[in-house]
Design a protein around this motif. Structure first.
Motif, short mmCIF file in Angstrom:
data_model
loop_
_atom_site.label_atom_id
_atom_site.label_comp_id
_atom_site.label_asym_id
_atom_site.label_seq_id
_atom_site.Cartn_x
_atom_site.Cartn_y
_atom_site.Cartn_z
N ASP B 184 0.82 -1.22 0.00
CA ASP B 184 0.00 0.00 0.00
C ASP B 184 0.84 1.26 0.00
O ASP B 184 0.44 2.29 -0.52
CB ASP B 184 -0.88 0.05 1.25
N LEU B 185 2.01 1.16 0.63
CA LEU B 185 2.86 2.34 0.76
C LEU B 185 3.36 2.79 -0.61
O LEU B 185 3.27 3.97 -0.95
CB LEU B 185 4.02 1.99 1.68
N SER B 188 0.21 4.05 -2.59
CA SER B 188 -0.31 5.40 -2.32
C SER B 188 0.68 6.45 -2.77
O SER B 188 0.28 7.52 -3.22
CB SER B 188 -0.72 5.57 -0.85
N VAL B 203 9.70 7.11 -0.29
CA VAL B 203 8.78 6.51 0.68
C VAL B 203 9.32 5.21 1.26
O VAL B 203 9.31 5.01 2.47
CB VAL B 203 7.40 6.27 0.03
N PRO B 206 13.26 5.45 3.22
CA PRO B 206 13.30 5.99 4.58
C PRO B 206 12.79 5.00 5.64
O PRO B 206 13.26 5.02 6.76
CB PRO B 206 12.38 7.22 4.50
N VAL B 207 11.85 4.15 5.25
CA VAL B 207 11.34 3.17 6.20
C VAL B 207 12.30 1.99 6.31
O VAL B 207 12.28 1.24 7.28
CB VAL B 207 9.95 2.66 5.73
N LYS B 293 6.75 -0.98 9.97
CA LYS B 293 5.34 -1.29 9.81
C LYS B 293 4.58 -0.03 9.44
O LYS B 293 4.96 1.04 9.83
CB LYS B 293 4.78 -1.88 11.10
N GLY B 294 3.52 -0.21 8.70
CA GLY B 294 2.77 0.93 8.18
C GLY B 294 1.93 1.63 9.19
O GLY B 294 1.80 1.36 10.30
#
Ligand SMILES: Nc1ncnc2c1ncn2[C@@H]1O[C@H](COP(=O)(O)OP(=O)(O)OP(=O)(O)O)[C@@H](O)[C@H]1O
Ligand SMILES: [Mg+2]
Lengths: 350, 294
Positions: B184-185, B188, B203, B206-207, B293-294
């Motif tokens: 989803d990340l 989106s 996006v 960075p995670v 985690k989102g």
């Protein structure tokens, strides 16, 4: 200005059919709801509009462009995901600002637009927090704010309320309705909750197993369901469906007999009527059967009785009291009856 | 809470537990501390035949140099025998190996994690097979072609070989980190206006930092500690630290050579301590992997 047009759109994975031959014109500024049980292809349809899923067959038009080959970013739509899809490493403020940043909106507008969007969904107090430090409802509003900050051609929302509790769901539902009124954007909204569909939609598309069952305003769908699937899916409780046979405008089956029905139908049919259209009969009613259960709902009392092998529900006044097993006489006006072909399930018009 | 539990435990069990911890500490730490201590002595002390107390009191060290501690080993290794050059080579090799492996690994791991095609699975299995082979099998196959192409003995060659050995591992590791980040990340981000690559860069990466740091550390250690590849593929003047240390030990005995090796070992270990201390938080969160985690 953005109408969305789907022409013969299909999605297949090998042999499995996710969406089958979907045809629809969505008018500019319309609020369209895709409604159907789990796994019927609602998300798939929406993802094809967004460009996240390849289209196996058919064409999708947004405005006057065919978008089949366009990247999601070039379709000028925004989407609220079923699981929100917030960026965990950014603050709420940065999350909402992200679409402006990547789309190179002039910097000096950013702050103003982020603030306007967050005010609209009442998020102003949380702008410095990370998504992990928010409740489900707050996250949901961040996702909404991120979708509206850019003012795209169209909004796509995939069950945005499914993770909220009942109370929050009602208030956020109202908020979405109001946002649509303020922003006047074409909106496609996916849900499997028929109350959400009825309250929000200009038009509802009912789907089942990848096939469109009916398209219409909420009232059309409620009052004139196109087939037994729609009839049993819409309304709470669902429409009572009784199988029997009809001859010369008289429907009869075990424990039920209704006269004065249209003459066009004959043979084996399914008869449908809603619980609230039935009333208690004075003398001889259309249904005469022993009571199976009595449920007190507060504003009404729900009777159920077994007719032609099916349990049917009847809504009666809140003061009605009866014992289980007692014989009840129920009147059903012929005008409130729906007749469906027994083999295809399709509606037979009067 | 834990105190209350400690009170309830029988004394014997307690004694056993603490005894075990002490034993473990001794086994793990003492050899290293002993080496650090001994690196400041002369060989006659640290490898004394008379009594190991000599290594503690430094009898021979005082006799030979006039003080209980001496930096002779370090001087000999770093200056006389050019250990600085080996250290410099190691820096080049590890930095190159780590950065190349990470660049290819993040891009490849991301692509494999998001592809959904069947061949992605087979690529990963093939990678696993190559990872499972002993390094030396790869190296021996390389030797002859490298001689003939005249690229044997230089740093770039062994960097490429080390990357090749390390890549399957980084690919696997980063692949599973990327899998733990919800799709989803990316999606989106793409609806919000990113290209696939921008979504990756702005996006997803960075995670991913804890995962990248952890994987990077393992790549670093592989390059830093490697012996099989660098010993076989580097000429004497291009050696990195580990083969150089081994050459201190293995060459025909000159006085002080063993002490050069000891001093060099200590010099080579210190940066590792600093590195692990510095990155410990990222490593832990990378290894537990719950952080993404989102
Ligand atoms: N990548 C895929 N490969 C194969 N089948 C898929 C894939 N994605 C979805 N499907 C199937 O397509 C059908 C429609 O899925 P979809 O996600 O559109 O359902 P939905 O209507 O959104 O349901 P829900 O209300 O549960 O979200 C499902 O039966 C699903 O199993
Ligand atoms: Mg869905």
């Amino acid at each position: 200005m953005a109408q969305i047009r789907l022409k013969n759109v299909s999605k297949r994975w090998n042999k499995f059919i996710g969406v089958d031959n979907f045809n629809l014109d969505i008018a500019d500024q319309e609020f369209l709801v895709l409604l159907g049980p789990s796994g019927c292809g609602k998300t798939t349809t929406m993802r094809m509009i967004a460009g996240l899923e390849d289209i196996t067959e058919g064409e999708i038009w947004i405005g006057d462009r065919m978008v089949n080959k366009l990247e999601p970013k070039d379709r000028d739509i925004s989407m609220v995901f079923q699981s929100y899809g917030l960026y965990p490493n950014m603050t709420v403020y940065e999350n909402i600002r992200f679409p402006l940043k990547v789309r190179k909106v002039p910097k000096e507008q950013h702050h103003e637009r982020v603030m306007a969007a967050s005010k609209m969904v009442e998020l102003d107090d949380f702008l410095e927090r990370r998504p992990a430090a928010l409740s489900g409802g707050q996250r949901q509003r961040v996702a909404l704010a991120r979708a509206i900050v850019r003012e795209p051609n169209a909004f796509l929302m995939d069950e945005p309320l499914s993770n909220l509790d009942a109370k929050l769901r009602v208030s956020t539902r109202a908020q979405i309705k109001n946002l649509h009124h303020t922003l006047k954007r074409t909106t496609v909204y996916v849900t499997h909750d028929q109350i959400e569909a009825m309250t929000l939609a200009d038009r509802v598309v009912v789907m089942n197993k990848g096939v469109v069952q009916q398209v219409g305003t909420p009232m059309e769908i409620y009052d004139r369901p196109a087939n037994t699937f729609v009839a049993s899916f819409i309304g709470s409780p669902a429409m009572n469906l009784v199988s029997g046979s009809i001859e010369n405008g008289v429907f009869s089956s075990d424990g039920i007999r209704i006269e004065g029905l249209p003459h066009r139908a004959s043979g084996a049919v399914t008869l449908g009527f809603r619980a609230e259209d039935a009333t208690l009969a004075e003398a001889n009613g259309q249904i005469e059967a022993p009571i199976y259960t009595v449920e007190l709902l507060g504003e009404a009392t729900m009777l159920s009785m077994r007719v032609a092998g099916e349990l049917v529900s009847i809504k009666v006044g809140k003061d009605y009291r009866a014992e289980i097993g007692e014989l009840a006489r129920i009147a059903i006006p012929a005008s409130a009856c729906h007749i469906f072909d027994q083999s295809t399930g399709a509606r037979i018009e009067a | 809470m834990s105190e209350a539990m400690a009170h309830k435990r029988p004394t014997l069990l307690n004694a056993f537990i603490y005894g075990f911890i002490v034993l473990w500490l001794v086994l793990a730490a003492v050899p290293f501390l002993w080496t650090v201590w001994g690196s400041f002595k002369v060989e006659a002390d640290f490898f004394s035949r008379e009594s190991w107390w000599n290594a503690i009191f430094g009898t021979a060290t005082i006799r030979e140099t006039g003080a209980a501690f001496t930096g002779d080993g370090y001087y000999g290794a770093w200056i006389t025998r050019d250990f600085w050059k080996a250290a410099f080579n190691t820096i080049i090799v590890t930095i190159c190996v780590t950065s190349i492996s990470l660049t290819l690994g993040t891009l490849g791991g991301y692509a494999l994690a998001r592809s959904g095609k069947n061949y992605a699975f087979w690529i990963l299995i093939a990678a696993l097979v190559f990872r499972a082979m002993p390094h030396i099998t790869l190296v021996s196959g390389y030797l002859l072609p490298f001689f003939q192409l005249n690229i044997w003995g230089v740093l770039p060659t062994s960097i490429i070989v080390l990357v090749a050995i390390n890549q399957p591992f980084t690919l696997w590791m980063l692949h599973s980190f990327f899998l733990s980040i919800p799709k989803d990340l990316d999606e989106s981000a793409m609806v919000d206006g990113c290209t696939r690559f921008q979504a990756f860069r702005l996006v997803i990466m960075p995670v991913m930092w804890p995962g990248v740091v952890t994987t990077g550390l393992f790549s670093f250690l592989l390059g830093y500690n490697d012996f099989a590849v660098t010993a076989m593929l580097l000429s004497a003047d291009n050696q990195t630290m580990v083969p150089k240390i081994s050459s201190f030990l293995g060459s025909i005995q000159e006085t002080g050579n063993v002490m050069f090796a000891v001093a060099a070992v200590v010099s080579a270990t210190v940066p590792l301590f600093i590195l692990v201390l510095f990155f410990q938080r990222q490593i832990v969160s990378g290894l537990t992997a719950g952080a993404v985690k989102g």
